[in-house]
Design an enzyme around this catalytic site. Structure first.
Site, PDB file in Angstrom:
ATOM      1  N   ASP A  87      47.497  17.475  56.464  1.00 19.65           N
ATOM      2  CA  ASP A  87      46.753  18.259  57.462  1.00 19.65           C
ATOM      3  C   ASP A  87      46.814  19.756  57.148  1.00 19.65           C
ATOM      4  OD1 ASP A  87      45.222  18.671  59.739  1.00 19.65           O
ATOM      5  OD2 ASP A  87      46.971  18.821  61.048  1.00 19.65           O
ATOM      6  N   ASN A 103      43.937  21.622  55.789  1.00 21.62           N
ATOM      7  CA  ASN A 103      42.984  22.097  54.777  1.00 21.62           C
ATOM      8  C   ASN A 103      42.039  23.160  55.333  1.00 21.62           C
ATOM      9  OD1 ASN A 103      44.015  20.155  53.093  1.00 21.62           O
ATOM     10  ND2 ASN A 103      42.283  18.750  53.286  1.00 21.62           N
ATOM     11  N   GLY A 104      41.508  22.886  56.537  1.00 21.15           N
ATOM     12  CA  GLY A 104      40.515  23.782  57.131  1.00 21.15           C
ATOM     13  C   GLY A 104      41.110  25.149  57.434  1.00 21.15           C
ATOM     14  N   ARG A 105      42.285  25.153  58.069  1.00 22.98           N
ATOM     15  CA  ARG A 105      42.926  26.425  58.413  1.00 22.98           C
ATOM     16  C   ARG A 105      43.313  27.218  57.165  1.00 22.98           C
ATOM     17  NH1 ARG A 105      47.334  23.852  61.877  1.00 22.98           N
ATOM     18  NH2 ARG A 105      46.353  21.991  60.977  1.00 22.98           N
ATOM     19  N   TRP A 106      43.781  26.503  56.150  1.00 23.27           N
ATOM     20  CA  TRP A 106      44.153  27.163  54.892  1.00 23.27           C
ATOM     21  C   TRP A 106      42.949  27.920  54.328  1.00 23.27           C
ATOM     22  CZ3 TRP A 106      42.390  26.533  49.832  1.00 23.27           C
ATOM     23  CH2 TRP A 106      43.177  27.128  48.833  1.00 23.27           C
ATOM     24  N   ASN A 130      38.167  11.520  62.801  1.00 24.21           N
ATOM     25  CA  ASN A 130      37.545  12.603  62.024  1.00 24.21           C
ATOM     26  C   ASN A 130      36.032  12.404  61.886  1.00 24.21           C
ATOM     27  OD1 ASN A 130      40.365  12.934  59.720  1.00 24.21           O
ATOM     28  ND2 ASN A 130      39.926  14.110  61.572  1.00 24.21           N
ATOM     29  N   SER A 161      48.777  11.537  65.258  1.00 27.47           N
ATOM     30  CA  SER A 161      47.307  11.472  65.203  1.00 27.47           C
ATOM     31  C   SER A 161      46.779  10.090  64.773  1.00 27.47           C
ATOM     32  CB  SER A 161      46.759  12.567  64.278  1.00 27.47           C
ATOM     33  OG  SER A 161      47.114  13.849  64.753  1.00 27.47           O
ATOM     34  N   GLU A 201      61.370   7.812  59.300  1.00 24.64           N
ATOM     35  CA  GLU A 201      61.876   9.174  59.465  1.00 24.64           C
ATOM     36  C   GLU A 201      60.670  10.113  59.423  1.00 24.64           C
ATOM     37  OE1 GLU A 201      64.966  10.003  60.111  1.00 24.64           O
ATOM     38  OE2 GLU A 201      65.596   7.913  60.009  1.00 24.64           O
TER      39      GLU A 201
HETATM   40  C1  IPE Z   1      45.054  14.009  60.916  1.00 33.08           C
HETATM   41  O1  IPE Z   1      44.642  15.320  60.991  1.00 33.08           O
HETATM   42  C2  IPE Z   1      44.159  13.230  60.005  1.00 33.08           C
HETATM   43  C3  IPE Z   1      44.268  13.546  58.587  1.00 33.08           C
HETATM   44  C4  IPE Z   1      45.113  14.360  58.042  1.00 33.08           C
HETATM   45  C5  IPE Z   1      43.355  12.842  57.730  1.00 33.08           C
HETATM   46  P1  IPE Z   1      43.681  15.833  62.168  1.00 33.08           P
HETATM   47  O2  IPE Z   1      43.413  17.260  61.881  1.00 33.08           O
HETATM   48  O3  IPE Z   1      42.508  14.946  62.281  1.00 33.08           O
HETATM   49  O4  IPE Z   1      44.583  15.646  63.451  1.00 33.08           O
HETATM   50  P2  IPE Z   1      44.522  16.354  64.870  1.00 33.08           P
HETATM   51  O5  IPE Z   1      43.074  16.314  65.328  1.00 33.08           O
HETATM   52  O6  IPE Z   1      44.995  17.763  64.688  1.00 33.08           O
HETATM   53  O7  IPE Z   1      45.450  15.564  65.743  1.00 33.08           O
HETATM   54  C1  IPE Z   2      43.097  17.558  57.069  1.00 36.52           C
HETATM   55  O1  IPE Z   2      42.778  18.897  57.213  1.00 36.52           O
HETATM   56  C2  IPE Z   2      42.046  16.797  56.301  1.00 36.52           C
HETATM   57  C3  IPE Z   2      41.151  15.999  57.159  1.00 36.52           C
HETATM   58  C4  IPE Z   2      41.372  15.724  58.399  1.00 36.52           C
HETATM   59  C5  IPE Z   2      39.953  15.462  56.536  1.00 36.52           C
HETATM   60  P1  IPE Z   2      41.928  19.414  58.449  1.00 36.52           P
HETATM   61  O2  IPE Z   2      40.473  19.352  58.095  1.00 36.52           O
HETATM   62  O3  IPE Z   2      42.283  18.709  59.698  1.00 36.52           O
HETATM   63  O4  IPE Z   2      42.400  20.915  58.514  1.00 36.52           O
HETATM   64  P2  IPE Z   2      42.772  21.748  59.817  1.00 36.52           P
HETATM   65  O5  IPE Z   2      43.794  20.959  60.576  1.00 36.52           O
HETATM   66  O6  IPE Z   2      41.492  21.917  60.579  1.00 36.52           O
HETATM   67  O7  IPE Z   2      43.317  23.019  59.289  1.00 36.52           O
HETATM   68 MG    MG Z   3      43.734  19.031  61.108  1.00 37.85          MG
END
Ligand code: IPE
Ligand code: IPE
Ligand code: MG
Length: 234
Positions: free
Chosen positions: A15, A17-20, A63, A184, A195
């Site tokens: 988790d 990727n988007g924020r990074w 997602n 999630s 763990e």
């Molecule tokens: C969990 O991340 C799913 C994956 C890493 C593929 P999300 O970004 O979907 O989770 P929430 O929405 O923050 O709980």
């Molecule tokens: C996890 O990164 C990858 C997927 C859920 C596909 P995110 O896309 O959830 O990234 P954030 O949490 O918005 O930073």
């Molecule tokens: Mg996420």
């Protein structure tokens, strides 16, 4: 690293990727591309260290509620790495198993995922489960419905056999990056005694060294499964 007790089955919630990407003023898709690169780096290192089974959460069922544009980017990445650049996955040396409801994915992506699963089906040394359009509750419910349809009562072992992870031992360690402390909808039934390790790092910046730190931390834990420690038990 060699002498510490490793998890047999390591699961990764990749988790952040988007924020990074957003922090770098780049589009979210840039983060997903960096995330895939890091998946190869971290899975490769885990297998190199001697972990036998790695399960990665690549796309959750929930997602699929994201904007179509982001989903298309993700499907494009699946297209690349299960087809054109499949050598990267093959080089990990593991059997590849894609877990989830693939029917919602573009048809060509489904075909290349199935082909790669077949191509690696005979590999036995290590296993990489890639969860795509996966939800643990959905999996539990399909398993319950199958048991009902078969007119069977289930116990833990026969229930496990109805889950998408049939035949795979439960995860010993689940690492979640992205500074969120939740599962999630990932492996809820199988995680009963896993763990848990949470990293504040975003997935693209979670390094091999970070993985090693998590594994050292895992090795220091006392897993009691509801009983007493070895010495106290005796
Ligand atoms: C969990 O991340 C799913 C994956 C890493 C593929 P999300 O970004 O979907 O989770 P929430 O929405 O923050 O709980
Ligand atoms: C996890 O990164 C990858 C997927 C859920 C596909 P995110 O896309 O959830 O990234 P954030 O949490 O918005 O930073
Ligand atoms: Mg996420």
């Amino acid at each position: 690293m060699k002498e510490i007790k490793l998890p047999v089955h390591l699961a990764l919630i990749m988790d952040g990727n988007g924020r990074w990407a957003t922090r770098r003023l780049r589009p979210r898709a840039f983060g997903h591309r960096a995330g895939v690169q890091n998946m190869f780096r971290i899975c490769g290192h885990a297998f190199h260290l001697g972990v036998q089974i790695v399960t990665v959460f690549a796309l959750s069922a929930e997602n699929l509620t994201r904007p179509q544009e982001e989903l298309d980017e993700l499907y494009g990445l699946f297209r690349t790495f299960f087809d054109k650049k499949k050598d990267k996955l093959l080089e990990l040396g593991a059997r590849i198993n894609v877990i989830g409801d693939l029917s919602a994915l573009p048809a060509d992506v489904q075909v290349s995922m199935r082909a790669l699963m077949e191509e690696t089906a005979q590999r036995t040394a290590s296993l990489l489960n890639i969860c795509v359009n996966y939800g643990a509750r959905q999996d539990v419910l399909q398993a319950v419905n199958r048991a009902v349809a078969l007119g069977r009562f289930v116990d833990d072992a026969s229930f496990h056999a109805l889950l998408l992870t049939a035949g795979v031992p439960d995860p010993d360690l689940i690492i979640r990056t992205g500074n969120e402390m939740r599962l999630s909808n990932f492996l809820l039934y199988q995680a009963a005694y896993a763990e848990l390790y949470f990293s504040p790092k975003m997935w693209p910046e979670f390094s091999r060294r970070d993985l090693e730190k998590a594994l050292v931390n895992y090795a220091s834990r006392s897993r009691r499964f509801g009983g007493l420690r070895g010495k106290e038990q005796a």
